[in-house]
Motif scaffolding. Structure first.
Motif, PDB file in Angstrom:
ATOM      1  N   PHE A   1      54.689  33.707  71.931  1.00  0.00           N
ATOM      2  CA  PHE A   1      54.656  32.711  70.854  1.00  0.00           C
ATOM      3  C   PHE A   1      53.231  32.453  70.370  1.00  0.00           C
ATOM      4  CE2 PHE A   1      54.856  28.321  69.154  1.00  0.00           C
ATOM      5  CZ  PHE A   1      55.840  28.501  68.201  1.00  0.00           C
ATOM      6  N   TYR A   2      52.304  32.313  71.310  1.00  0.00           N
ATOM      7  CA  TYR A   2      50.951  31.894  70.912  1.00  0.00           C
ATOM      8  C   TYR A   2      49.990  33.046  70.640  1.00  0.00           C
ATOM      9  CZ  TYR A   2      51.983  27.016  71.712  1.00  0.00           C
ATOM     10  OH  TYR A   2      52.520  25.764  71.607  1.00  0.00           O
ATOM     11  N   LYS A   3      50.172  34.162  71.333  1.00  0.00           N
ATOM     12  CA  LYS A   3      49.169  35.219  71.197  1.00  0.00           C
ATOM     13  C   LYS A   3      49.690  36.483  70.535  1.00  0.00           C
ATOM     14  CE  LYS A   3      45.814  34.132  71.967  1.00  0.00           C
ATOM     15  NZ  LYS A   3      45.085  33.094  71.183  1.00  0.00           N
TER      16      LYS A   3
ATOM     17  N   THR B   1      48.186  42.125  78.219  1.00  0.00           N
ATOM     18  CA  THR B   1      48.293  40.701  78.579  1.00  0.00           C
ATOM     19  C   THR B   1      49.721  40.362  79.003  1.00  0.00           C
ATOM     20  OG1 THR B   1      46.557  40.199  76.990  1.00  0.00           O
ATOM     21  CG2 THR B   1      47.852  38.338  77.777  1.00  0.00           C
TER      22      THR B   1
ATOM     23  N   ARG C   1      51.132  39.180  82.761  1.00  0.00           N
ATOM     24  CA  ARG C   1      51.925  37.968  83.034  1.00  0.00           C
ATOM     25  C   ARG C   1      53.008  38.258  84.075  1.00  0.00           C
ATOM     26  NH1 ARG C   1      47.965  35.493  81.042  1.00  0.00           N
ATOM     27  NH2 ARG C   1      47.940  34.938  78.849  1.00  0.00           N
TER      28      ARG C   1
ATOM     29  N   ILE D   1      55.405  32.109  76.438  1.00  0.00           N
ATOM     30  CA  ILE D   1      54.228  31.418  75.894  1.00  0.00           C
ATOM     31  C   ILE D   1      53.276  32.434  75.247  1.00  0.00           C
ATOM     32  CG2 ILE D   1      52.082  30.270  76.631  1.00  0.00           C
ATOM     33  CD1 ILE D   1      53.793  28.484  78.417  1.00  0.00           C
ATOM     34  N   THR D   2      53.073  33.556  75.907  1.00  0.00           N
ATOM     35  CA  THR D   2      52.178  34.583  75.352  1.00  0.00           C
ATOM     36  C   THR D   2      52.747  35.163  74.060  1.00  0.00           C
ATOM     37  OG1 THR D   2      51.538  35.105  77.612  1.00  0.00           O
ATOM     38  CG2 THR D   2      50.885  36.675  75.933  1.00  0.00           C
TER      39      THR D   2
END
Lengths: 209, 170
Positions: free
Chosen positions: A160-162, A50, A54, A157-158
């Protein structure tokens, strides 16, 4: 502090397929059991893929870069000191490898304010976006909106969130101060919100109402 | 006056992430109760936060693990960097260079004529130094430079050999 984070990391990743935690797998690999490394690959392949996606914006390149990352990590496994989570160490390799990939592709990656990066992303992901409008799925909309961001924004973002990384760990991965990482994350989310309003205004209305 | 949305958003994101100080959290909670604009913004950001949490990871092809394992079957794990870089060598190099610099400074200051008349201010002391005397012996300087280059070359060879040896052992 470190012990808590590490335990959290292990409890999260610990018993998925092999029954061994990261440290145990690493010990086995370092003592000569090469096949044990498959446990780490299985555990982290979606996270690594993932993140690579990105940057690369297409699956073929992302798969190639992800393989390269796992091979690099294997070669350098003896250098993993265990002072951070294995995932944090691995994502540092992801970050460096992806930046090298982009440099080779001569794409601009570092300017957070460079609209050109978004235009490249826009054009590369237009097929996916068109497909998404039909699906009207929230999850697909968010994934697609993240795909429209520049690599820097999409990566943070990835992470931090995933990828279960704290701001301190993200700062370590990206080679930044924690406060700088926090500001970057804020800006990335603001830009994502703008992208969603710009490209998926109907879906966003449905969500807000 | 138009409110600063960037600052509001930044403070609200800190609140949502739980990274703000306790005092700041209380202040924001009060603002959320009393200020409608803050409340609307807060719910907007909360939605974005929830959406981001619901985003999904992408999966590579089914053969991914197999491909990686096939690649690494031909490889060996490289020895840890710490095993072939001796810290004593790095310290030795540091001490060597510091000694060189100190030696030049002592030699240079030794050439200064301190008995010359004038004000005893720091700037006068600095002005008194004849910098040309630091490197007034060309042959000596060339000799030292050759030695330094040779020393570095030998050190590089030594480290390269040691690394090669470890790799062969691994």
């Amino acid at each position: 502090m470190y012990v808590t984070c590490r335990q959290n990391g292990l409890s999260y990743t610990g018993r998925m397929s092999t029954g061994l935690n990261d440290s145990e797998i690493i010990s086995k690999v370092l003592s000569g059991d090469q096949q044990a490394y498959a446990g780490l690959v299985n555990r982290y392949q979606t996270y690594v893929f993932t993140l690579a996606l990105r940057f690369t914006k297409n699956r073929e390149d992302a798969e190639e870069v992800s393989q390269d990352i796992f091979i690099k990590a294997y070669r350098a496994l003896a250098d993993f000191k265990g002072t951070s989570k294995f995932s944090t160490w691995l994502y540092t390799i992801v970050n460096n490898t992806c930046i090298t990939f982009l440099r080779k592709k001569r794409l601009q990656t570092h300017s957070l304010d460079n609209e050109g990066v978004f235009e490249v992303a826009d054009s590369q992901d237009s097929g996916l976006r068109a497909n998404l409008v039909e699906q009207k799925s929230r999850v697909a909309m968010v994934n697609s909106a993240i795909g429209l961001l520049g690599p820097d924004d999409a990566e943070i973002i990835t992470l931090f969130y995933k990828s279960e990384q704290t701001l301190e760990e993200i700062a370590q991965i990206l080679g930044l101060e924690t406060n700088t990482a926090k500001v970057r994350l804020h800006r990335a989310r603001t830009r994502l919100k703008e992208k969603m309003q710009q490209h998926f205004s109907e879906e966003v209305k449905d969500i807000y109402n | 006056m138009e409110p600063d949305y960037t600052e509001i958003e930044e403070r609200l994101w800190n609140y949502i992430d739980g990274t703000g100080a306790a005092g700041e959290r209380t202040a924001i909670e009060q603002l959320l109760q009393s200020n409608a604009e803050w409340k609307v913004k807060y719910h907007e950001l909360l939605e974005v936060n929830e959406l981001l949490r619901s985003s999904e990871l992408e999966a590579p092809s089914m053969r991914f693990t197999k491909n990686v394992m096939e690649e690494i079957s031909r490889l060996h794990i490289a020895p840890a960097t710490r095993t072939y870089i001796n810290k004593r060598i790095i310290w030795g190099l540091g001490i060597f260079f510091i000694t060189m610099i100190l030696g030049f400074l002592v030699y240079g200051f030794g050439q200064v004529n301190w008995s010359a008349e004038g004000d005893m201010t720091i700037s006068n002391y600095v002005n008194k130094i004849d910098y040309s005397k630091f490197f007034n012996n060309t042959y000596m300087n060339v000799f030292m430079m050759i030695n330094v280059v040779l020393g570095l070359f030998l050190l590089d060879r030594y480290l390269a050999n040691k690394r090669k040896k470890f790799r062969e052992e691994a």
